[in-house]
Design a protein around this motif. Structure first.
Motif, PDB file in Angstrom:
ATOM      1  N   PHE A 276      19.684 -22.411  19.077  1.00 48.05           N
ATOM      2  CA  PHE A 276      19.510 -21.133  19.776  1.00 48.05           C
ATOM      3  C   PHE A 276      19.447 -19.988  18.771  1.00 48.05           C
ATOM      4  O   PHE A 276      18.614 -19.085  18.908  1.00 48.05           O
ATOM      5  N   GLU A 277      20.294 -20.007  17.773  1.00 47.34           N
ATOM      6  CA  GLU A 277      20.271 -18.956  16.744  1.00 47.34           C
ATOM      7  C   GLU A 277      18.954 -18.973  15.982  1.00 47.34           C
ATOM      8  O   GLU A 277      18.399 -17.918  15.670  1.00 47.34           O
TER       9      GLU A 277
ATOM     10  N   TRP B  52      20.551 -23.063  26.890  1.00 49.80           N
ATOM     11  CA  TRP B  52      20.417 -23.621  25.545  1.00 49.80           C
ATOM     12  C   TRP B  52      21.600 -23.255  24.659  1.00 49.80           C
ATOM     13  O   TRP B  52      21.932 -23.984  23.738  1.00 49.80           O
ATOM     14  N   LEU B  53      22.227 -22.136  24.910  1.00 50.11           N
ATOM     15  CA  LEU B  53      23.337 -21.699  24.078  1.00 50.11           C
ATOM     16  C   LEU B  53      24.512 -22.661  24.175  1.00 50.11           C
ATOM     17  O   LEU B  53      25.184 -22.938  23.189  1.00 50.11           O
ATOM     18  N   ASP B  54      24.732 -23.224  25.352  1.00 45.41           N
ATOM     19  CA  ASP B  54      25.851 -24.155  25.520  1.00 45.41           C
ATOM     20  C   ASP B  54      25.580 -25.493  24.850  1.00 45.41           C
ATOM     21  O   ASP B  54      26.472 -26.079  24.247  1.00 45.41           O
TER      22      ASP B  54
ATOM     23  N   TYR C 235      18.984 -15.867   9.588  1.00 47.50           N
ATOM     24  CA  TYR C 235      19.254 -15.558  10.986  1.00 47.50           C
ATOM     25  C   TYR C 235      19.611 -14.100  11.238  1.00 47.50           C
ATOM     26  O   TYR C 235      19.564 -13.637  12.363  1.00 47.50           O
TER      27      TYR C 235
ATOM     28  N   GLU D 155      22.967 -26.361  22.448  1.00 49.34           N
ATOM     29  CA  GLU D 155      22.510 -26.353  21.064  1.00 49.34           C
ATOM     30  C   GLU D 155      22.671 -24.961  20.461  1.00 49.34           C
ATOM     31  O   GLU D 155      21.691 -24.242  20.298  1.00 49.34           O
ATOM     32  N   PRO D 156      23.879 -24.565  20.085  1.00 60.12           N
ATOM     33  CA  PRO D 156      24.053 -23.202  19.572  1.00 60.12           C
ATOM     34  C   PRO D 156      23.309 -22.957  18.254  1.00 60.12           C
ATOM     35  O   PRO D 156      22.815 -21.863  18.018  1.00 60.12           O
ATOM     36  N   GLU D 157      23.175 -23.976  17.391  1.00 61.25           N
ATOM     37  CA  GLU D 157      22.462 -23.795  16.119  1.00 61.25           C
ATOM     38  C   GLU D 157      20.974 -23.569  16.372  1.00 61.25           C
ATOM     39  O   GLU D 157      20.347 -22.714  15.762  1.00 61.25           O
TER      40      GLU D 157
ATOM     41  N   ARG E 211      16.053 -20.071  17.136  1.00 66.39           N
ATOM     42  CA  ARG E 211      15.026 -19.558  18.052  1.00 66.39           C
ATOM     43  C   ARG E 211      15.070 -18.034  18.142  1.00 66.39           C
ATOM     44  O   ARG E 211      14.042 -17.372  18.193  1.00 66.39           O
ATOM     45  N   ARG E 212      16.260 -17.484  18.149  1.00 62.95           N
ATOM     46  CA  ARG E 212      16.414 -16.033  18.196  1.00 62.95           C
ATOM     47  C   ARG E 212      15.843 -15.391  16.925  1.00 62.95           C
ATOM     48  O   ARG E 212      15.146 -14.372  16.995  1.00 62.95           O
TER      49      ARG E 212
ATOM     50  N   ASP F   1      20.825 -16.202  28.873  1.00 66.48           N
ATOM     51  CA  ASP F   1      20.400 -17.568  28.548  1.00 66.48           C
ATOM     52  C   ASP F   1      20.189 -18.354  29.839  1.00 66.48           C
ATOM     53  O   ASP F   1      21.032 -19.175  30.218  1.00 66.48           O
TER      54      ASP F   1
END
Length: 103
Positions: free
Chosen positions: A14-15, A6-8, A94, A10-12, A17-18, A2
């Protein structure tokens, strides 16, 4: 991995986007198979548009092929994409398992 952090923050997001990246990668792989098949002149029998007298074998390869398709055909393709995007393979799943056994 990362690099933008972005993971730190906005974790929601980021998931999501993945999941979207995974889905679009699968669609892109199917599109490449379609391009390879069409560029090797493997076509369907019959007509793409009977009213416009356009056979599948009349569609050229590359970008010119897109402009050969009638407007109603383009609308059908876009509606199918919307159905897949919104109903069949929603980005809110997800885990990436869309229950079809492939893709």
């Amino acid at each position: 991995f990362d690099p933008l952090g972005w993971l730190d923050g906005e974790p929601e997001a980021f998931e999501r986007r993945r999941a979207v990246e995974r889905k679009h990668g699968r669609v892109a792989m199917a599109a490449v198979v379609g391009c390879v098949v069409h560029n090797n002149h493997i076509t369907f029998d019959g007509y793409l548009s009977p009213s416009a007298d356009i056979k599948f074998s009349d569609v050229p390869t590359g970008v010119k092929g897109f402009f050969t398709i009638p407007a109603a055909g383009i609308a059908q393709i876009l509606l199918f994409f919307a159905l897949v995007e919104l109903a069949w393979m929603p980005a809110s799943k997800y885990d990436g398992d869309y229950g079809v056994g492939y893709f």
